[in-house]
Scaffold this motif. Sequence first.
Motif, PDB file in Angstrom:
ATOM      1  N   GLN A  84       0.841  -1.199   0.000  1.00  0.00           N
ATOM      2  CA  GLN A  84       0.000   0.000   0.000  1.00  0.00           C
ATOM      3  C   GLN A  84       0.871   1.241   0.000  1.00  0.00           C
ATOM      4  O   GLN A  84       1.724   1.412   0.863  1.00  0.00           O
ATOM      5  CB  GLN A  84      -0.948   0.035   1.203  1.00  0.00           C
ATOM      6  CG  GLN A  84      -1.954   1.194   1.120  1.00  0.00           C
ATOM      7  CD  GLN A  84      -2.912   1.241   2.288  1.00  0.00           C
ATOM      8  OE1 GLN A  84      -2.577   0.891   3.415  1.00  0.00           O
ATOM      9  NE2 GLN A  84      -4.141   1.698   2.014  1.00  0.00           N
ATOM     10  N   LYS A  85       0.628   2.102  -0.990  1.00  0.00           N
ATOM     11  CA  LYS A  85       1.308   3.376  -1.080  1.00  0.00           C
ATOM     12  C   LYS A  85       0.383   4.463  -0.552  1.00  0.00           C
ATOM     13  O   LYS A  85      -0.844   4.287  -0.547  1.00  0.00           O
ATOM     14  CB  LYS A  85       1.710   3.649  -2.520  1.00  0.00           C
ATOM     15  CG  LYS A  85       2.714   2.637  -3.049  1.00  0.00           C
ATOM     16  CD  LYS A  85       3.083   2.915  -4.491  1.00  0.00           C
ATOM     17  CE  LYS A  85       4.067   1.883  -4.989  1.00  0.00           C
ATOM     18  NZ  LYS A  85       4.447   2.105  -6.397  1.00  0.00           N
ATOM     19  N   PRO A  86       0.945   5.590  -0.120  1.00  0.00           N
ATOM     20  CA  PRO A  86       0.104   6.652   0.449  1.00  0.00           C
ATOM     21  C   PRO A  86      -1.009   7.085  -0.498  1.00  0.00           C
ATOM     22  O   PRO A  86      -0.783   7.301  -1.688  1.00  0.00           O
ATOM     23  CB  PRO A  86       1.104   7.784   0.681  1.00  0.00           C
ATOM     24  CG  PRO A  86       2.406   7.100   0.880  1.00  0.00           C
ATOM     25  CD  PRO A  86       2.377   5.920  -0.046  1.00  0.00           C
ATOM     26  N   GLY A  87      -2.220   7.174   0.040  1.00  0.00           N
ATOM     27  CA  GLY A  87      -3.360   7.628  -0.743  1.00  0.00           C
ATOM     28  C   GLY A  87      -3.916   6.611  -1.716  1.00  0.00           C
ATOM     29  O   GLY A  87      -4.788   6.950  -2.519  1.00  0.00           O
ATOM     30  N   GLN A  88      -3.404   5.384  -1.664  1.00  0.00           N
ATOM     31  CA  GLN A  88      -3.868   4.348  -2.587  1.00  0.00           C
ATOM     32  C   GLN A  88      -4.452   3.158  -1.837  1.00  0.00           C
ATOM     33  O   GLN A  88      -4.164   2.947  -0.664  1.00  0.00           O
ATOM     34  CB  GLN A  88      -2.710   3.862  -3.466  1.00  0.00           C
ATOM     35  CG  GLN A  88      -2.147   4.927  -4.383  1.00  0.00           C
ATOM     36  CD  GLN A  88      -1.093   4.364  -5.333  1.00  0.00           C
ATOM     37  OE1 GLN A  88      -1.004   3.146  -5.542  1.00  0.00           O
ATOM     38  NE2 GLN A  88      -0.301   5.254  -5.910  1.00  0.00           N
ATOM     39  N   ALA A  89      -5.240   2.396  -2.560  1.00  0.00           N
ATOM     40  CA  ALA A  89      -5.738   1.138  -2.015  1.00  0.00           C
ATOM     41  C   ALA A  89      -4.607   0.114  -1.991  1.00  0.00           C
ATOM     42  O   ALA A  89      -3.634   0.220  -2.751  1.00  0.00           O
ATOM     43  CB  ALA A  89      -6.889   0.622  -2.876  1.00  0.00           C
ATOM     44  N   PRO A  90      -4.709  -0.878  -1.131  1.00  0.00           N
ATOM     45  CA  PRO A  90      -3.722  -1.959  -1.162  1.00  0.00           C
ATOM     46  C   PRO A  90      -3.730  -2.685  -2.504  1.00  0.00           C
ATOM     47  O   PRO A  90      -4.734  -2.698  -3.220  1.00  0.00           O
ATOM     48  CB  PRO A  90      -4.191  -2.887  -0.034  1.00  0.00           C
ATOM     49  CG  PRO A  90      -4.993  -2.016   0.868  1.00  0.00           C
ATOM     50  CD  PRO A  90      -5.674  -1.028  -0.045  1.00  0.00           C
ATOM     51  N   ARG A  91      -2.600  -3.296  -2.818  1.00  0.00           N
ATOM     52  CA  ARG A  91      -2.461  -4.080  -4.050  1.00  0.00           C
ATOM     53  C   ARG A  91      -1.947  -5.460  -3.681  1.00  0.00           C
ATOM     54  O   ARG A  91      -0.973  -5.589  -2.927  1.00  0.00           O
ATOM     55  CB  ARG A  91      -1.477  -3.380  -5.007  1.00  0.00           C
ATOM     56  CG  ARG A  91      -1.227  -4.162  -6.289  1.00  0.00           C
ATOM     57  CD  ARG A  91      -0.353  -3.414  -7.270  1.00  0.00           C
ATOM     58  NE  ARG A  91       1.044  -3.296  -6.889  1.00  0.00           N
ATOM     59  CZ  ARG A  91       2.065  -3.314  -7.740  1.00  0.00           C
ATOM     60  NH1 ARG A  91       1.840  -3.517  -9.030  1.00  0.00           N
ATOM     61  NH2 ARG A  91       3.302  -3.148  -7.310  1.00  0.00           N
ATOM     62  N   THR A 141      -0.855 -11.519 -10.705  1.00  0.00           N
ATOM     63  CA  THR A 141      -0.668 -11.071 -12.087  1.00  0.00           C
ATOM     64  C   THR A 141      -0.007  -9.712 -12.138  1.00  0.00           C
ATOM     65  O   THR A 141      -0.432  -8.767 -11.445  1.00  0.00           O
ATOM     66  CB  THR A 141      -2.028 -11.009 -12.797  1.00  0.00           C
ATOM     67  OG1 THR A 141      -2.664 -12.286 -12.736  1.00  0.00           O
ATOM     68  CG2 THR A 141      -1.864 -10.601 -14.251  1.00  0.00           C
ATOM     69  N   GLY A 142       1.053  -9.619 -12.929  1.00  0.00           N
ATOM     70  CA  GLY A 142       1.704  -8.340 -13.152  1.00  0.00           C
ATOM     71  C   GLY A 142       2.720  -7.937 -12.101  1.00  0.00           C
ATOM     72  O   GLY A 142       3.313  -6.862 -12.210  1.00  0.00           O
ATOM     73  N   ILE A 143       2.925  -8.763 -11.114  1.00  0.00           N
ATOM     74  CA  ILE A 143       3.879  -8.423 -10.051  1.00  0.00           C
ATOM     75  C   ILE A 143       5.298  -8.803 -10.491  1.00  0.00           C
ATOM     76  O   ILE A 143       5.532  -9.948 -10.908  1.00  0.00           O
ATOM     77  CB  ILE A 143       3.508  -9.128  -8.738  1.00  0.00           C
ATOM     78  CG1 ILE A 143       2.093  -8.713  -8.305  1.00  0.00           C
ATOM     79  CG2 ILE A 143       4.528  -8.810  -7.644  1.00  0.00           C
ATOM     80  CD1 ILE A 143       1.890  -7.211  -8.142  1.00  0.00           C
ATOM     81  N   PRO A 144       6.245  -7.873 -10.365  1.00  0.00           N
ATOM     82  CA  PRO A 144       7.608  -8.147 -10.827  1.00  0.00           C
ATOM     83  C   PRO A 144       8.271  -9.293 -10.071  1.00  0.00           C
ATOM     84  O   PRO A 144       7.975  -9.538  -8.896  1.00  0.00           O
ATOM     85  CB  PRO A 144       8.345  -6.827 -10.557  1.00  0.00           C
ATOM     86  CG  PRO A 144       7.278  -5.797 -10.447  1.00  0.00           C
ATOM     87  CD  PRO A 144       6.086  -6.486  -9.895  1.00  0.00           C
ATOM     88  N   ALA A 145       9.208  -9.937 -10.735  1.00  0.00           N
ATOM     89  CA  ALA A 145       9.870 -11.118 -10.178  1.00  0.00           C
ATOM     90  C   ALA A 145      10.753 -10.784  -8.975  1.00  0.00           C
ATOM     91  O   ALA A 145      11.163 -11.689  -8.241  1.00  0.00           O
ATOM     92  CB  ALA A 145      10.687 -11.804 -11.260  1.00  0.00           C
ATOM     93  N   ARG A 146      11.057  -9.495  -8.758  1.00  0.00           N
ATOM     94  CA  ARG A 146      11.886  -9.156  -7.595  1.00  0.00           C
ATOM     95  C   ARG A 146      11.136  -9.375  -6.275  1.00  0.00           C
ATOM     96  O   ARG A 146      11.742  -9.413  -5.214  1.00  0.00           O
ATOM     97  CB  ARG A 146      12.399  -7.707  -7.678  1.00  0.00           C
ATOM     98  CG  ARG A 146      11.334  -6.643  -7.624  1.00  0.00           C
ATOM     99  CD  ARG A 146      11.967  -5.241  -7.727  1.00  0.00           C
ATOM    100  NE  ARG A 146      10.978  -4.187  -7.660  1.00  0.00           N
ATOM    101  CZ  ARG A 146      10.340  -3.690  -8.707  1.00  0.00           C
ATOM    102  NH1 ARG A 146      10.578  -4.192  -9.905  1.00  0.00           N
ATOM    103  NH2 ARG A 146       9.458  -2.710  -8.563  1.00  0.00           N
ATOM    104  N   PHE A 147       9.820  -9.539  -6.359  1.00  0.00           N
ATOM    105  CA  PHE A 147       9.024  -9.860  -5.177  1.00  0.00           C
ATOM    106  C   PHE A 147       8.875 -11.375  -5.074  1.00  0.00           C
ATOM    107  O   PHE A 147       8.449 -12.034  -6.028  1.00  0.00           O
ATOM    108  CB  PHE A 147       7.635  -9.233  -5.260  1.00  0.00           C
ATOM    109  CG  PHE A 147       7.624  -7.737  -5.152  1.00  0.00           C
ATOM    110  CD1 PHE A 147       7.677  -6.951  -6.300  1.00  0.00           C
ATOM    111  CD2 PHE A 147       7.559  -7.099  -3.911  1.00  0.00           C
ATOM    112  CE1 PHE A 147       7.674  -5.568  -6.207  1.00  0.00           C
ATOM    113  CE2 PHE A 147       7.555  -5.718  -3.818  1.00  0.00           C
ATOM    114  CZ  PHE A 147       7.610  -4.953  -4.959  1.00  0.00           C
TER     115      PHE A 147
END
Lengths: 107, 121
Positions: free
Chosen positions: A38-45, A56-62
């Motif tokens: 969660q980034k400031p002012g945004q919904a969780p992802r 889906t769409g999450i970079p491989a570094r995670f």
Amino acid sequence: EIVMTQSPAYLSASPGERATLSCRASQSVRRNVAWYQQKPGQAPRLLIYGASTRATGIPARFSGSGSGTEFTLTISSLQSEDFAVYYCQQSNQWPPLTFGGGTKVEI
Amino acid sequence: EVQLVQSGAEVKKPGESLRISCKASGYSFTSYWIAWVRQMPGKGLECMGVIFPDDSDTKYSPSFQGHVTMSADKSITAAYLQWTSLTASDTAIYYCARFFPDPVGGRFDYWGRGTLVAVSS
């Protein structure tokens, strides 16, 4: 109720560094753990589910690992856009669905 | 494209009632649970409960049971969260999220942008 405890609460790191975030469950949740950013002012992802499957769409570094009561989210090389708050969440036993208190990753 | 569109910010007085909404599109509304998640100012995420729109089966988290009511209208693919008497401690951002209880890992896979509720005299 299953309590999820995250550590550390704050993690200071530099771009390019590896970050390791921990989450502990008060009883076994098998592999039913998800991670969110969660980034400031945004919904969780959604980042990770089933302890280790990238959404889906999450970079491989995670990457996620663990089972039972101990779980880890690893960011292999921090990018500027990764500075945010991260939450773990269990879905093994509900209601209630429970979140950890969060880890803030800051520069 | 899955979308959850939430109603706008609300400013209310203590004791007033309120209903906020979450309009779903882009998927089969009756096949997934909808959750409501509270985030108080500067704090973490708390799941208030979930509702299954097909039959309105509702499961409240113990901390929220009796304080709020969740409902859904499958004819218009909308979910609702309501209060009969707000207090200042209800001040928070409320997110709706789709919950998928996948056997390989349950998850909130889509989120609305949140509705800010501010309660002040």
